[in-house]
Enzyme design. Structure first.
Site, short mmCIF file in Angstrom:
data_model
loop_
_atom_site.label_atom_id
_atom_site.label_comp_id
_atom_site.label_asym_id
_atom_site.label_seq_id
_atom_site.Cartn_x
_atom_site.Cartn_y
_atom_site.Cartn_z
N ILE A 172 -11.91 -15.28 15.31
CA ILE A 172 -11.34 -16.03 14.18
C ILE A 172 -10.42 -17.16 14.66
CG2 ILE A 172 -9.21 -14.70 13.80
CD1 ILE A 172 -10.02 -14.52 10.83
N GLU A 210 -4.40 -6.66 21.29
CA GLU A 210 -3.85 -6.63 19.92
C GLU A 210 -4.66 -5.75 18.96
OE1 GLU A 210 -3.32 -10.68 18.65
OE2 GLU A 210 -1.31 -10.72 19.54
N VAL A 211 -5.92 -5.56 19.26
CA VAL A 211 -6.76 -4.76 18.35
C VAL A 211 -7.22 -3.51 19.11
CG1 VAL A 211 -8.85 -4.72 16.93
CG2 VAL A 211 -7.55 -6.85 17.17
N HIS A 227 -12.93 -4.48 23.02
CA HIS A 227 -13.66 -5.73 22.82
C HIS A 227 -13.64 -6.53 24.11
CE1 HIS A 227 -9.49 -6.11 21.45
NE2 HIS A 227 -9.50 -7.36 21.87
N HIS A 278 -14.01 -10.38 25.33
CA HIS A 278 -14.06 -11.79 24.92
C HIS A 278 -15.09 -12.49 25.78
CE1 HIS A 278 -10.02 -11.86 22.81
NE2 HIS A 278 -9.86 -10.79 23.57
P1 5GP Z 1 -6.92 -9.06 22.02
O1 5GP Z 1 -5.60 -9.76 22.18
O2 5GP Z 1 -6.77 -7.73 21.36
O3 5GP Z 1 -7.69 -9.02 23.29
O4 5GP Z 1 -7.79 -10.00 21.09
C1 5GP Z 1 -7.97 -9.82 19.72
C2 5GP Z 1 -8.77 -10.99 19.22
O5 5GP Z 1 -9.25 -10.68 17.92
C3 5GP Z 1 -7.99 -12.30 19.12
O6 5GP Z 1 -8.63 -13.29 19.91
C4 5GP Z 1 -8.03 -12.62 17.62
O7 5GP Z 1 -8.14 -14.00 17.36
C5 5GP Z 1 -9.25 -11.84 17.15
N1 5GP Z 1 -9.18 -11.42 15.76
C6 5GP Z 1 -8.13 -10.79 15.16
N2 5GP Z 1 -8.42 -10.51 13.89
C7 5GP Z 1 -9.68 -10.96 13.67
C8 5GP Z 1 -10.54 -10.95 12.53
O8 5GP Z 1 -10.21 -10.46 11.46
N3 5GP Z 1 -11.78 -11.50 12.68
C9 5GP Z 1 -12.19 -12.04 13.86
N4 5GP Z 1 -13.42 -12.57 13.91
N5 5GP Z 1 -11.40 -12.06 14.96
C10 5GP Z 1 -10.17 -11.53 14.86
#
Ligand code: 5GP
Length: 125
Positions: free
Chosen positions: A40, A105-106, A110, A112
């Site tokens: 997003i 964060e999630v 995942h 990237h």
């Molecule tokens: P992390 O920091 O956990 O590795 O990355 C989480 C990623 O999830 C971030 O790049 C963020 O932009 C993406 N993200 C968070 N919420 C959403 C969402 O609701 N939809 C999509 N498509 N991406 C999301």
């Protein structure tokens, strides 16, 4: 807020909801083991997230506890997404944040996948 790499799986996390189609996403790929969709908040011309269908919180629990078939299926899916997006020849970057120091964060595993331009050095110093 970053999340810990280990702990119980939270079925209400945003990617669990995307998997259940409760939240829209721009999917680019899906198979029995994984789905992929556009981030997003893209950090490159192409920024896609690949996630396993299973309830794995991070690379830490996935790599230690997931059945072999899920691990193989997920790794193959990551490669298939890059191939499908035409990134094998120009190249691409994979990144998986695990836990607090990596600012995950999630709390659903995942990877990237970044591409679409020369990406420069790996980390900002
Ligand atoms: P992390 O920091 O956990 O590795 O990355 C989480 C990623 O999830 C971030 O790049 C963020 O932009 C993406 N993200 C968070 N919420 C959403 C969402 O609701 N939809 C999509 N498509 N991406 C999301």
């Amino acid at each position: 807020m970053p999340v810990a790499a280990l702990g119980p799986y939270d079925d209400s996390n945003i990617f669990a909801r995307i998997l259940r189609d409760e939240i829209p996403s721009r999917r680019v790929y899906e198979d029995d083991f994984a789905i992929a969709f556009h981030d997003i908040n893209p950090q490159a011309p192409l920024h896609v997230l690949v996630i396993p269908r299973g309830p794995w919180r991070s690379w830490a629990d996935f790599s230690s506890a997931a059945p072999d078939a899920e691990i193989v299926g997920f790794i193959r899916a990551v490669g298939a997404v890059a191939r499908q997006l035409g990134l094998e020849e120009p190249g691409y970057r994979l990144l998986a944040n695990a836990g607090l120091d990596a600012h995950q964060e999630v709390p659903h595993l995942h990877v990237h996948l970044f591409g679409g331009r020369p990406l420069g050095p790996m980390l900002v110093r």
